[in-house]
Design a protein around this motif. Sequence first.
Motif, PDB file in Angstrom:
ATOM      1  N   LYS A  73       0.825  -1.208   0.000  1.00 15.56           N
ATOM      2  CA  LYS A  73       0.000   0.000   0.000  1.00 15.56           C
ATOM      3  C   LYS A  73       0.865   1.266   0.000  1.00 15.56           C
ATOM      4  O   LYS A  73       0.546   2.252  -0.670  1.00 15.56           O
ATOM      5  N   VAL A  74       1.966   1.227   0.741  1.00 17.09           N
ATOM      6  CA  VAL A  74       2.887   2.374   0.753  1.00 17.09           C
ATOM      7  C   VAL A  74       3.533   2.529  -0.621  1.00 17.09           C
ATOM      8  O   VAL A  74       3.760   3.650  -1.091  1.00 17.09           O
ATOM      9  N   ALA A  75       3.821   1.412  -1.281  1.00 20.41           N
ATOM     10  CA  ALA A  75       4.384   1.464  -2.635  1.00 20.41           C
ATOM     11  C   ALA A  75       3.408   2.150  -3.592  1.00 20.41           C
ATOM     12  O   ALA A  75       3.825   2.889  -4.503  1.00 20.41           O
ATOM     13  N   THR A  76       2.125   1.926  -3.393  1.00 20.80           N
ATOM     14  CA  THR A  76       1.106   2.605  -4.196  1.00 20.80           C
ATOM     15  C   THR A  76       1.188   4.113  -3.985  1.00 20.80           C
ATOM     16  O   THR A  76       1.138   4.887  -4.943  1.00 20.80           O
ATOM     17  N   LEU A  77       1.325   4.521  -2.717  1.00 20.35           N
ATOM     18  CA  LEU A  77       1.438   5.952  -2.416  1.00 20.35           C
ATOM     19  C   LEU A  77       2.701   6.544  -3.040  1.00 20.35           C
ATOM     20  O   LEU A  77       2.678   7.666  -3.548  1.00 20.35           O
ATOM     21  N   ARG A  78       3.791   5.811  -2.980  1.00 25.56           N
ATOM     22  CA  ARG A  78       5.044   6.309  -3.579  1.00 25.56           C
ATOM     23  C   ARG A  78       4.852   6.568  -5.068  1.00 25.56           C
ATOM     24  O   ARG A  78       5.296   7.586  -5.610  1.00 25.56           O
ATOM     25  N   LYS A  79       4.195   5.629  -5.734  1.00 26.62           N
ATOM     26  CA  LYS A  79       3.953   5.774  -7.173  1.00 26.62           C
ATOM     27  C   LYS A  79       3.038   6.969  -7.449  1.00 26.62           C
ATOM     28  O   LYS A  79       3.276   7.744  -8.390  1.00 26.62           O
TER      29      LYS A  79
END
Length: 297
Positions: A73-79
Amino acid sequence: MFLEQFIAYIKYEKRYSPHTVAAYESDLAQFYTFLNHPEVVIGHPSEITHHHIRNWMVELMNQKLTSRSINRKVATLRKYFKFLLQGNHIASTPTARIQTPKIAKHLPVVVEEEKLSRMLDNNEIFTTDFKGRRDKMIVELLFGTGMRLSELLGITEADINTYEGTVKVLGKRNKQRIIPLNKELKLLLQEYLLLKKSEIFANKSLKLIVTDKGADAYAKMIYLIVQKYLNYISTQDKKSPHVLRHTFATSLLNKGADLNAIKDLLGHASLSATQVYTHNSVERLKSIYKQAHPKAN
């Protein structure tokens, strides 16, 4: 507005799979639901700070989500924030100061190959009608090719070449690859396609896997089918399509297949992702050594 632009970007420019796009949409919807409540309403993305993200991560931990799920989910935010930064919608990304939780390393979960093979050969388990042939083909395809669930759902009838004995799949980042089919699986596919053609469906889907009514198959359906049949041979908690992918790779490695060949069959971008299966093989060797060597204990 920004969310819609981002989703359009990953869907049409990056050409992510529908499964991946849906996951991104879900993650971002959950994040904004957490941010916006009666006391506080976040308007522009520039108002979001690393404190908001950290608080969300704490909330996810309180919900007992695994470290792997939180990191995704954090990777989604980073993107998402990288997209906004590149579009000059924000001056800096709030994810820069975020540290994600460490993921405990687990060996890939597999099922016993011999039990799985015996189950697939058991004519009393799989019926000979359309539904039974379809279910068997799903399990055989996942175990016999190592493809991902999303790849299985994307296969059309045109992707099957029964003459050459191959199947074409669309993997991550829209990378196509050709996977060989064993003789038994090729015959099963031919049988299934004939049954599918003879069925009277309300709507005839061109996708290879369809529901009992002829509509496109969906992820939950595949999960339930795999769980149903793995229950015959395994008591382990995890019984998913990915377990069959792990079993495929581990089986090849145990029989001496080249690691680079396994990498290509699985559609991994790098060899490091494939090397995790070598740990399973080492554990298997240790087990054999302990059972067979007189000095093992």
